[in-house]
Design a protein around this motif. Structure first.
Motif, short mmCIF file in Angstrom:
data_model
loop_
_atom_site.label_atom_id
_atom_site.label_comp_id
_atom_site.label_asym_id
_atom_site.label_seq_id
_atom_site.Cartn_x
_atom_site.Cartn_y
_atom_site.Cartn_z
N GLU A 171 2.65 2.79 8.08
CA GLU A 171 1.58 3.58 7.49
C GLU A 171 1.30 3.15 6.05
OE1 GLU A 171 0.93 8.23 6.12
OE2 GLU A 171 2.55 7.72 7.51
N LEU A 172 2.32 2.76 5.33
CA LEU A 172 2.17 2.31 3.94
C LEU A 172 1.29 1.07 3.88
CD1 LEU A 172 2.99 2.49 0.93
CD2 LEU A 172 5.01 1.15 1.54
N VAL A 173 1.55 0.11 4.75
CA VAL A 173 0.79 -1.13 4.78
C VAL A 173 -0.64 -0.87 5.24
CG1 VAL A 173 0.66 -3.44 5.78
CG2 VAL A 173 2.87 -2.48 5.14
N VAL A 174 -0.80 -0.01 6.23
CA VAL A 174 -2.13 0.33 6.73
C VAL A 174 -2.96 0.99 5.64
CG1 VAL A 174 -3.39 1.76 8.39
CG2 VAL A 174 -1.38 0.48 9.13
N ASP A 175 -2.37 1.86 4.85
CA ASP A 175 -3.08 2.49 3.73
C ASP A 175 -3.55 1.45 2.71
OD1 ASP A 175 -2.75 4.96 4.88
OD2 ASP A 175 -1.09 5.57 3.56
N ALA A 228 4.40 4.91 -1.63
CA ALA A 228 4.93 6.03 -0.85
C ALA A 228 6.44 6.06 -1.01
CB ALA A 228 4.55 5.90 0.61
N ASP A 229 7.02 7.14 -0.52
CA ASP A 229 8.48 7.28 -0.57
C ASP A 229 9.13 6.77 0.72
OD1 ASP A 229 7.60 9.23 1.12
OD2 ASP A 229 8.75 10.85 0.21
N HIS A 230 8.38 6.01 1.51
CA HIS A 230 8.90 5.44 2.76
C HIS A 230 8.35 4.02 2.90
CE1 HIS A 230 4.94 5.77 4.65
NE2 HIS A 230 4.87 6.98 4.06
N THR A 255 13.36 8.62 -10.65
CA THR A 255 14.30 9.74 -10.81
C THR A 255 14.47 10.58 -9.56
OG1 THR A 255 12.56 11.14 -11.70
CG2 THR A 255 13.87 9.89 -13.28
N GLU A 256 13.47 10.60 -8.68
CA GLU A 256 13.55 11.42 -7.47
C GLU A 256 13.82 10.62 -6.21
OE1 GLU A 256 10.39 14.18 -7.08
OE2 GLU A 256 10.39 14.67 -9.19
N GLY A 257 14.14 9.37 -6.30
CA GLY A 257 14.41 8.54 -5.13
C GLY A 257 13.71 7.20 -5.24
N TRP A 258 13.42 6.63 -4.09
CA TRP A 258 12.81 5.30 -4.04
C TRP A 258 11.30 5.40 -3.92
CZ3 TRP A 258 15.22 0.74 -4.77
CH2 TRP A 258 16.60 0.78 -4.80
N LEU A 259 10.60 4.43 -4.52
CA LEU A 259 9.16 4.32 -4.42
C LEU A 259 8.85 2.94 -3.89
CD1 LEU A 259 6.37 5.55 -5.04
CD2 LEU A 259 6.49 4.41 -7.26
N TYR A 260 8.10 2.89 -2.80
CA TYR A 260 7.75 1.62 -2.17
C TYR A 260 6.29 1.30 -2.45
CZ TYR A 260 12.11 2.31 0.29
OH TYR A 260 13.43 2.51 0.58
N LEU A 261 6.00 0.02 -2.66
CA LEU A 261 4.66 -0.46 -2.96
C LEU A 261 4.27 -1.53 -1.97
CD1 LEU A 261 2.20 -0.79 -4.93
CD2 LEU A 261 3.58 -2.50 -6.11
N ALA A 262 3.08 -1.40 -1.41
CA ALA A 262 2.50 -2.44 -0.57
C ALA A 262 1.19 -2.86 -1.23
CB ALA A 262 2.23 -1.92 0.84
N CYS A 263 0.94 -4.16 -1.30
CA CYS A 263 -0.32 -4.61 -1.89
C CYS A 263 -0.90 -5.78 -1.11
CB CYS A 263 -0.15 -4.95 -3.36
SG CYS A 263 0.99 -6.28 -3.68
N TRP A 264 -2.23 -5.85 -1.12
CA TRP A 264 -2.96 -6.94 -0.51
C TRP A 264 -3.57 -7.76 -1.63
CZ3 TRP A 264 -3.10 -8.26 4.53
CH2 TRP A 264 -2.61 -7.34 5.45
N LEU A 265 -3.38 -9.07 -1.55
CA LEU A 265 -3.89 -9.98 -2.58
C LEU A 265 -5.01 -10.84 -2.02
CD1 LEU A 265 -0.49 -11.30 -3.97
CD2 LEU A 265 -1.91 -9.46 -4.89
N ASP A 266 -6.05 -11.06 -2.83
CA ASP A 266 -7.08 -12.03 -2.51
C ASP A 266 -6.54 -13.38 -2.97
OD1 ASP A 266 -9.24 -13.79 -2.55
OD2 ASP A 266 -10.67 -12.23 -3.13
#
Length: 52
Positions: A33-37, A27-29, A4-15
């Motif tokens: 930095e998103l991938v590093v987190d 994050a909203d970007h 509702t407030e914009g875009w939400l981006y997801l980064a994930c690491w899989l085993d």
């Protein structure tokens, strides 16, 4: 993903051996930095013992 407030981006690491998500970040970007987190989370959960 639209929220509702914009875009939400997801980064994930899989085993790849267990197909388990070992780290993620949202994050909203979509800057590096998103991938590093997500990688930091995965590193913090790392198990140093080898899989049987």
């Amino acid at each position: 993903m639209a929220v509702t407030e914009g875009w939400l981006y997801l980064a994930c690491w899989l085993d790849l051996a267990t197909r388990e998500v070992v780290g993620y970040a949202m994050a909203d970007h979509h800057r590096a930095e998103l991938v590093v987190d997500a990688l930091d989370m995965a590193h913090g959960r790392a198990d140093s013992s080898p899989a049987a």
